[in-house]
Write a protein that holds these residues in place. Structure first.
Motif, short mmCIF file in Angstrom:
data_model
loop_
_atom_site.label_atom_id
_atom_site.label_comp_id
_atom_site.label_asym_id
_atom_site.label_seq_id
_atom_site.Cartn_x
_atom_site.Cartn_y
_atom_site.Cartn_z
N GLU A 72 0.87 -1.18 0.00
CA GLU A 72 0.00 0.00 0.00
C GLU A 72 0.91 1.23 0.00
OE1 GLU A 72 -2.91 -0.24 3.17
OE2 GLU A 72 -3.74 -2.10 2.37
N ILE A 73 0.69 2.08 -0.99
CA ILE A 73 1.57 3.25 -1.14
C ILE A 73 0.72 4.49 -1.39
CG2 ILE A 73 3.45 4.27 -2.50
CD1 ILE A 73 4.33 1.41 -3.24
N GLU A 74 0.89 5.49 -0.51
CA GLU A 74 0.17 6.75 -0.73
C GLU A 74 0.99 7.55 -1.75
OE1 GLU A 74 -2.64 9.20 2.02
OE2 GLU A 74 -0.58 9.58 2.65
N VAL A 75 0.40 7.75 -2.91
CA VAL A 75 1.21 8.27 -4.03
C VAL A 75 1.15 9.78 -4.16
CG1 VAL A 75 1.24 6.14 -5.35
CG2 VAL A 75 -0.66 7.73 -5.65
N GLY A 76 0.26 10.41 -3.43
CA GLY A 76 0.26 11.87 -3.53
C GLY A 76 -1.03 12.50 -3.03
N PHE A 77 -1.10 13.79 -3.29
CA PHE A 77 -2.23 14.63 -2.91
C PHE A 77 -2.67 15.28 -4.22
CE2 PHE A 77 -3.30 17.73 0.83
CZ PHE A 77 -4.59 17.86 0.36
N PRO A 78 -3.38 14.52 -5.09
CA PRO A 78 -3.58 14.96 -6.47
C PRO A 78 -4.28 16.29 -6.62
CG PRO A 78 -4.67 12.85 -6.06
CD PRO A 78 -3.94 13.20 -4.81
N ALA A 79 -5.09 16.66 -5.61
CA ALA A 79 -5.79 17.95 -5.74
C ALA A 79 -4.89 19.12 -5.39
CB ALA A 79 -7.03 17.95 -4.85
N ALA A 80 -3.70 18.82 -4.89
CA ALA A 80 -2.84 19.92 -4.41
C ALA A 80 -2.09 20.60 -5.55
CB ALA A 80 -1.84 19.37 -3.39
N SER A 81 -1.77 19.88 -6.60
CA SER A 81 -1.04 20.52 -7.70
C SER A 81 -1.17 19.67 -8.96
CB SER A 81 0.45 20.66 -7.36
OG SER A 81 1.08 19.39 -7.45
N GLN A 82 -0.89 20.31 -10.09
CA GLN A 82 -0.97 19.60 -11.37
C GLN A 82 0.06 18.48 -11.42
OE1 GLN A 82 -3.42 20.45 -13.59
NE2 GLN A 82 -2.83 18.58 -14.69
N VAL A 83 1.26 18.75 -10.86
CA VAL A 83 2.32 17.72 -10.86
C VAL A 83 1.83 16.46 -10.14
CG1 VAL A 83 4.70 17.21 -10.12
CG2 VAL A 83 4.08 19.52 -10.83
N PRO A 98 2.26 -2.48 -9.88
CA PRO A 98 2.22 -3.94 -9.88
C PRO A 98 0.88 -4.44 -9.34
CG PRO A 98 4.19 -3.10 -8.76
CD PRO A 98 3.29 -1.93 -8.99
N PRO A 99 0.44 -5.63 -9.79
CA PRO A 99 -0.90 -6.11 -9.40
C PRO A 99 -1.09 -6.23 -7.89
CG PRO A 99 0.34 -7.77 -10.65
CD PRO A 99 1.14 -6.52 -10.71
N GLU A 100 -0.01 -6.49 -7.15
CA GLU A 100 -0.18 -6.69 -5.70
C GLU A 100 -0.15 -5.36 -4.93
OE1 GLU A 100 2.46 -7.41 -7.49
OE2 GLU A 100 4.28 -6.79 -6.44
N VAL A 101 0.04 -4.25 -5.64
CA VAL A 101 0.17 -2.96 -4.95
C VAL A 101 -1.10 -2.11 -5.13
CG1 VAL A 101 1.45 -0.76 -4.93
CG2 VAL A 101 2.68 -2.95 -5.16
N THR A 102 -1.54 -1.53 -4.02
CA THR A 102 -2.70 -0.63 -4.05
C THR A 102 -2.21 0.79 -3.81
OG1 THR A 102 -4.10 -2.37 -3.16
CG2 THR A 102 -4.95 -0.13 -2.99
N ILE A 103 -2.66 1.71 -4.67
CA ILE A 103 -2.25 3.10 -4.45
C ILE A 103 -3.31 3.81 -3.61
CG2 ILE A 103 -0.79 3.30 -6.49
CD1 ILE A 103 -3.15 4.83 -7.84
N GLN A 104 -2.86 4.85 -2.94
CA GLN A 104 -3.72 5.63 -2.04
C GLN A 104 -3.47 7.10 -2.35
OE1 GLN A 104 -3.73 4.41 2.09
NE2 GLN A 104 -3.31 6.47 2.80
#
Ligand code: KIV
Ligand code: ZN
Length: 554
Positions: A72-83, A98-104
């Protein structure tokens, strides 16, 4: 009376109120398995960098986290910036997950931000929407000016929005995580109320579990108090069996690792944190330390830190933040002993350790090799060191097993050299000092042209003794080679000790002979060492070197 500026601190700083949990269970428990890990390096970690990571760096770190085994990996704060938004899209569209990984992905409980976050995550196979709203009185009163009720309603409106979007986009498996931000500073009854309301609103069930994440947003009190707060919630949460109870300790008091561990005893299932404790201010809890703490208790953490130096190199490069030399498990100096008594104990530990048996080396809580470090740096010699460390280095690097009295003698020589040099001495420098001190067979005296003849009584020897311009032919007799040689030298001295051992194996093997001599007018024991493939030659060299040590010192 104290004159410190802190004398009046009791009026300025107010301790956290204590939660009432007299029947707490966590102190009697032991950890038996690793938690679910959530890396927030790409979100909380990234938010704390002076220069946030570029998309390319974030991708490299994401891939490293996957390699290490994070699921489980928190990949970002997408509403915070375009990047941030583009990065999440790229992960999904370019199929980096990868199939076994869930993004947050994290979002505040505000409709436009939630919408943007959901759009960013759309198309992922599985995604955790991490919704947060601060719940503490300080935030309600000072920052938001909202009542408990309106904070609760804001949270529920956010949950309803996520739920509606999820139902409209069933191609993604949507999971909800809710964080009452500043949980550790929130009244317990309000934390419980809002968490239960959120899970009910989501329709929690076995098929629809909810991650409830209870952060120590700013670490304000001792880890035992945090553990009490977690246990209090754990015992009261509705549908607890369908809740994944998560903790997110920050490290403001320097006790985030302890807080996380005690929280796990108190009922938490999951820990959010960063590698090397990256994160806002003093950082998030350090997941590497937590994972390797598990290892030392015989618990497989499910994360692979067997090549720690690669992880350190990559993280330092990607975040621009170095790892402290004393960082638990990872620091450059953490497997190194300079102190003499520590070195002695480590040396004895290594000698007693049986391969395959439980790890039992003093001062080393983990085998450095398990994290990709060698034993080379375990013992380093400086002015704090003693005979054990010096002997250990010479033995591991050069195969010399020094007799104890020679260890003591050489430690004094090293100490004098270090007093002048005032710095560390590596194995090569020790070796050259050792040879210079104990293996000198040229000056002031050289023994040459030796001829041996066995006799009924033992051995006879002829040789030439060179000293300055004098070249004296000598002859002696004794019950063995050394006795004959000492007899020939005709000095007022006697042999005190003789030891030999092999250095190396097979055709490469050499004999190491150690000799000590004592002169009649001098209580000092003078050592000499000879090394040769032939034991007799090694012994002659040792006697010659002991002579030279005596004459050089006088
Ligand atoms: O520290 C914190 O409280 C957070 C939340 C957003 C979970 O990072
Ligand atoms: Zn945080």
């Amino acid at each position: 009376m104290s004159s410190s500026v802190f004398a009046r601190c009791s009026q300025k700083y107010v301790p956290m109120p204590v939660i009432d949990l007299p029947d707490r269970q966590w102190p009697g428990r032991a950890l038996s398995r690793a938690p679910i890990w959530l890396s927030t390096d790409l979100r909380d970690g990234n938010q704390s960098l002076m220069e946030p990571m570029s998309a390319a760096r974030k991708l490299a770190l994401f891939q490293l986290l996957c390699t290490l085994g994070f699921k489980e990996i928190e990949v970002g704060f997408p509403a915070a910036s375009q990047v941030e938004f583009d990065f999440v899209r790229a992960l999904i569209e370019q199929q980096h997950i990868p199939p076994e990984v869930t993004i947050q992905a994290l979002t505040q409980a505000r409709a436009p931000l939630i919408e943007r976050t959901l759009v960013a995550l759309t198309g992922a196979r599985r995604a955790i929407v991490h919704l947060y709203i601060a719940t503490s009185p300080q935030f309600r009163q000072t920052v938001f000016q909202m009542s408990r009720q309106s904070v609760l309603e804001t949270a529920l409106a956010a949950v309803r929005q996520v739920r509606a979007y999820a139902e409209a986009h069933p191609e993604t498996e949507w999971l909800l995580e809710f964080s009452p931000e500043t949980f550790n500073a929130t009244e317990a009854d309000f934390s419980l109320e809002i968490c239960n309301a959120v899970t009910a609103c989501w329709g929690i069930s076995a098929a629809r579990p909810v991650i409830l994440n209870l952060p120590a947003t700013v670490e304000t009190h001792m880890p035992n108090r945090y553990a009490d707060q977690i246990e209090w919630m754990h015992r009261r949460l509705a549908q607890r069996e369908h809740v994944v109870l998560s903790v997110h300790p920050h490290n403001d008091r320097g006790t985030a690792v302890a807080a996380a561990e005690l929280a796990l005893l108190a009922g938490a299932d999951r820990v959010e944190g960063c590698l090397f404790g990256q994160g806002e201010r003093t950082g998030n809890v350090d997941l590497l330390t937590l994972a390797l703490n598990c290892v030392t208790q015989g618990i497989d953490p499910g994360l692979d830190f067997s090549d720690l130096d690669t992880v350190i190199r990559s993280c330092t490069e990607l975040t621009g933040i170095p790892v402290h030399p004393r960082h638990p498990y990872a620091g450059e100096l953490v497997y190194t002993a300079f102190s003499g008594s520590h070195q002695d104990a480590i040396k004895k530990g290594f000698a007693a350790q049986i391969a395959g048996d439980p790890w039992q080396i003093p001062y080393l809580p983990i085998d450095p090799r398990d994290v990709g470090r060698s034993y080379a740096a375990v013992i380093r010699v400086n002015s704090q060191s003693g005979k054990g460390g010096i002997a250990y280095l010479l033995e591991t690097a050069y195969g010399l097993a020094l007799p104890r009295r020679l260890q003591i003698d050489f430690a004094q020589v090293v100490q004098r050299a270090l007093d002048t040099a005032e710095r560390e001495m590596d194995a090569a420098t020790l070796w050259s000092l050792f040879k210079q001190t104990y293996c000198q067979t040229e000056t002031p005296i050289a023994l040459t042209d030796l001829r041996w003849q066995p006799e009924a009584a033992g051995m006879r020897v002829w040789l030439v003794r060179h000293q300055g311009s004098q070249h004296a032919p000598l002859q002696g007799q004794g019950n063995g080679h050394i006795a004959a040689l000492i007899d020939a030298l005709d000095e007022p001295m006697r042999l005190v000790s003789y030891e030999e051992h092999a250095r190396g194996t097979g055709a490469e093997a050499e004999a190491v002979a150690t000799i000590s001599l004592r002169w009649d007018d001098d209580p000092t024991e003078w050592f000499g060492v000879g090394i040769d493939t032939d034991i007799v030659t090694a012994s002659v060299q040792a006697v010659n070197a002991a002579l030279n040590r005596y004459y050089t010192a006088r």
